[in-house]
Design an enzyme around this catalytic site. Structure first.
Site, PDB file in Angstrom:
ATOM      1  N   GLY A  67       0.941  -1.151   0.234  1.00  9.39           N
ATOM      2  CA  GLY A  67       0.011   0.077  -0.020  1.00  9.39           C
ATOM      3  C   GLY A  67       0.918   1.456   0.021  1.00  9.39           C
ATOM      4  N   ARG A  68       1.422   1.418   1.066  1.00 13.08           N
ATOM      5  CA  ARG A  68       2.200   2.573   1.509  1.00 13.08           C
ATOM      6  C   ARG A  68       3.473   2.877   0.574  1.00 13.08           C
ATOM      7  NH1 ARG A  68       2.667   4.876   6.573  1.00 13.08           N
ATOM      8  NH2 ARG A  68       1.800   2.902   7.454  1.00 13.08           N
ATOM      9  N   ARG A  74      -2.548  11.399  10.474  1.00 13.18           N
ATOM     10  CA  ARG A  74      -1.472  10.472  10.866  1.00 13.18           C
ATOM     11  C   ARG A  74      -0.616  11.274  11.909  1.00 13.18           C
ATOM     12  NH1 ARG A  74       2.245   8.832   8.072  1.00 13.18           N
ATOM     13  NH2 ARG A  74       2.408   6.872   8.879  1.00 13.18           N
ATOM     14  N   CYS A  89     -11.250  22.312  16.798  1.00 11.47           N
ATOM     15  CA  CYS A  89     -11.104  22.608  18.060  1.00 11.47           C
ATOM     16  C   CYS A  89     -10.544  21.267  18.975  1.00 11.47           C
ATOM     17  CB  CYS A  89     -12.397  22.981  18.604  1.00 11.47           C
ATOM     18  SG  CYS A  89     -13.130  24.051  17.779  1.00 11.47           S
ATOM     19  N   GLU A  90      -9.497  21.115  18.769  1.00  7.97           N
ATOM     20  CA  GLU A  90      -8.757  20.228  19.285  1.00  7.97           C
ATOM     21  C   GLU A  90      -7.252  20.266  19.582  1.00  7.97           C
ATOM     22  OE1 GLU A  90      -9.581  16.346  19.871  1.00  7.97           O
ATOM     23  OE2 GLU A  90     -11.476  16.271  18.780  1.00  7.97           O
ATOM     24  N   TYR A 121      -2.952   6.654   3.178  1.00 11.20           N
ATOM     25  CA  TYR A 121      -3.725   6.907   4.485  1.00 11.20           C
ATOM     26  C   TYR A 121      -3.839   8.217   4.860  1.00 11.20           C
ATOM     27  CZ  TYR A 121      -2.088   1.858   4.851  1.00 11.20           C
ATOM     28  OH  TYR A 121      -1.861   0.558   4.436  1.00 11.20           O
TER      29      TYR A 121
END
Ligand code: LLP
Length: 418
Positions: free
Chosen positions: A275-276, A312, A342-343, A371
Site C-alpha cells: 500500500g504505502r 496521521r 477545536c482540539e 492513509y
C-alpha cells in the site's frame, strides 16, 4: 524519485505549478502524480519479475477509483478488507480474480458478496469465520478459495498501532494452532483450502522481520504438505516502509531479492499487498496558510487543512515534510502547523523548523498519498477535500470537494421533533 520538485522557486507536480491547480480547485486538496504512481507500481511489481506473482494493491491506503483503475491497467489486483472496498474495486474495473480479502470481522453479507463476485481468495482469521464462510459458500452453491492468515509472532519493529503480527495482536490465527485449523477447514465441503497469508505490520524499514516470517511460513507449508494439504498461494501481505524523514527502508528490489532467496525454488503463486510503498510518496496535501500567531512559548501557523483531512501526525506522531509552494529562500523559524479544528491534537507538524510562512501562502504537506484521504473524516462538519491527479501538464479532479449538502445527506429529523 518522485515528481514533486522545484523549478526555480516554484513547486511543481510533474509539469504544472501547484499554485495553478490551487487557484482552480481551491484548498485544501490531495494531489497525486500519475508518473510517480506508475513508476512506483512498476518498480514494485517489476521487482518480482520471473516469479509467479500477483501485486494486490492494498486499497485501504488509497481507494480512489481513478487510482485503482490505473493499477488495474498495470496488471494489479487489490487487497480488500470490507464489502465497500470490494464495491469500489469492481466499479473501478479491478479483475475479481485478483482480489484477496483479509480482516478479522468480515460480515456474513460481505462474505456473500465476495463469494458471488468470485474473488481470488479469502484470508480467514478465525475458526468461526472459516465455518461462516463454508456456510455462506454452501448456500450459494459455490466453493470459496481459502487461505488462513497466520500470526507468526514476529516483531516488525514499527509503531505499535501498526504492528499486526505479534501474538498479542488481534490478527490472524496463531501459527502453532494453524495446522489443526487447516485440517478442519480441509474437511469442509464448500472450501478450497489452498492459501496461506500473513501481514506483520506497516512502515517496516528492516528486511529481517519479513525474512523471519517467510521462513516460518515455509516450515508450515511443508508441515501441511506432509498432512496432505497443498498450498498454492502464499500471500506475504504488505508493510514495506518509505522515507518520510530520514528513514532508509529497503528498495523494493532488495525486498523482492530477499523473498526470492528465502523462498527458493517452488511452484507457489506469490501474492503481495503493498500500500504505502506505492502510494505514500506519490501524493501530497496542499493547504493554505490562514493566519500566523505567536505566544511567549510558541509560534503557530494556522492552515486550512486539519486533522480530519490528515490524521496521521496526531494519531501516530507521524512526520510529514512541510514545504512552501513558493520557496523564495526566506528565513526559517520553529513553529507548530495547526488546523482549524477545536482540539489540541489538531496539528500537521510540531516544533518544526519551517520557512517563515505568511498568510495566504500555499504549503505542501509531503508523503501524504497513503492513509491520507482514505482516513479522512468530516469532523467539525468539514467537507472532505478534493483529490486531483496530474499527468504531464494536465490535471484531473478525481474526487470533487464535498459540499455542505453532502455533509447532511441521509440525515432526517423525525416527525415528533417537527
Ligand atoms: N495487507 C493487510 C492485510 C494490511 O492490513 C495492510 C495494512 C496492508 C496489506 C498494507 O500495508 P502497507 O504496505 O501499506 O504497509 N493507517 C496506518 C497504516 C495501517 C496499515 C494497516 N494495514 C498509517 O497511516 O500508517
Amino acid at each position: 524519485m518522485h515528481h514533486f520538485q522545484y523549478r526555480g522557486n516554484t513547486l511543481f507536480c510533474e509539469d504544472i505549478p501547484i499554485g495553478t491547480i490551487a487557484e482552480a480547485v481551491g484548498t485544501p486538496f490531495y494531489l497525486y502524480s500519475h508518473a510517480t504512481l506508475t513508476q512506483h507500481f512498476r518498480a514494485f511489481d517489476g521487482a518480482f519479475e520471473g516469479m509467479n506473482h500477483v501485486t494486490c494493491f492494498s486499497m485501504k491506503s488509497n481507494s480512489n477509483q481513478a487510482i485503482l483503475n490505473l493499477f488495474a491497467r498495470e496488471g494489479g489486483g487489490v487487497d480488500i478488507v470490507s464489502g465497500g472496498e470490494l464495491y469500489r474495486a469492481l466499479k473501478a474495473g479491478v479483475d475479481p480474480g485478483k482480489i484477496v480479502y483479509s480482516g478479522v470481522g468480515k460480515r456474513a453479507e460481505d462474505l456473500e458478496y465476495a463469494v458471488k463476485s468470485d474473488i481470488l481468495m479469502f484470508n480467514t482469521e478465525s475458526s468461526q469465520e472459516i465455518l461462516r464462510l463454508n456456510e455462506v459458500a454452501g448456500k450459494l452453491g459455490k466453493k470459496a478459495r481459502v487461505g488462513i492468515r497466520v500470526n507468526p509472532d514476529v516483531d516488525p519493529q514499527t509503531h505499535p498501532y501498526i504492528s499486526t503480527g505479534l501474538k498479542e495482536n488481534k490478527f490472524g490465527i496463531d501459527i502453532r494452532k494453524a495446522p489443526e485449523e487447516y485440517t478442519r477447514a480441509a474437511g469442509m465441503e464448500n472450501l478450497l483450502v489452498s492459501g496461506i497469508s500473513c501481514h506483520i505490520g506497516s512502515q517496516l524499514t528492516l528486511l529481517s522481520p519479513f525474512v523471519d516470517t517467510l521462513s516460518r511460513l515455509k516450515d508450515l507449508i511443508q508441515e501441511l504438505d506432509r498432512a496432505g494439504i497443498h498450498i498454492e498461494y502464499l500471500d506475504l501481505g504488505g508493510g514495506l516502509g518509505i522515507t518520510y524523514d530520514q528513514e532508509e527502508p529497503p528498495h523494493p528490489k532488495e525486498y523482492a531479492g530477499a523473498i526470492r532467496e528465502g523462498l527458493g525454488k517452488n511452484d507457489l503463486v506469490l501474492i503481495l499487498e503493498p500500500g504505502r510503498v506505492i502510494m505514500g510518496n506519490a501524493g501530497i496535501l496542499v493547504t493554505k496558510v490562514l493566519y500566523t500567531k505567536a505566544t511567549d512559548e510558541k509560534r503557530f501557523i494556522i492552515v486550512d487543512a486539519a486533522m480530519n483531512d490528515l490524521i496521521r501526525p496526531t494519531l501516530y506522531g507521524s512526520f510529514h515534510g512541510i514545504q512552501p509552494v513558493d520557496d523564495s529562500g526566506r528565513d526559517k523559524f520553529k513553529a507548530d502547523i495547526v488546523g482549524p479544528i477545536c482540539e489540541t491534537g489538531d496539528y500537521l507538524a510540531r516544533d518544526r523548523e519551517v520557512e517563515a510562512f505568511e498568510p495566504g501562502e500555499l504549503m505542501a504537506v509531503m508523503s501524504a498519498g497513503a492513509y491520507g484521504f482514505s482516513m479522512s473524516s468530516t469532523y467539525n462538519s468539514r467537507p472532505r477535500v478534493a483529490e486531483v491527479m496530474v499527468k504531464g501538464d494536465q490535471y484531473y479532479i478525481i474526487r470533487a470537494r464535498e459540499t455542505y449538502e453532502d455533509l447532511v445527506r441521509g440525515e432526517m429529523i423525525p416527525d415528533f421533533l417537527r
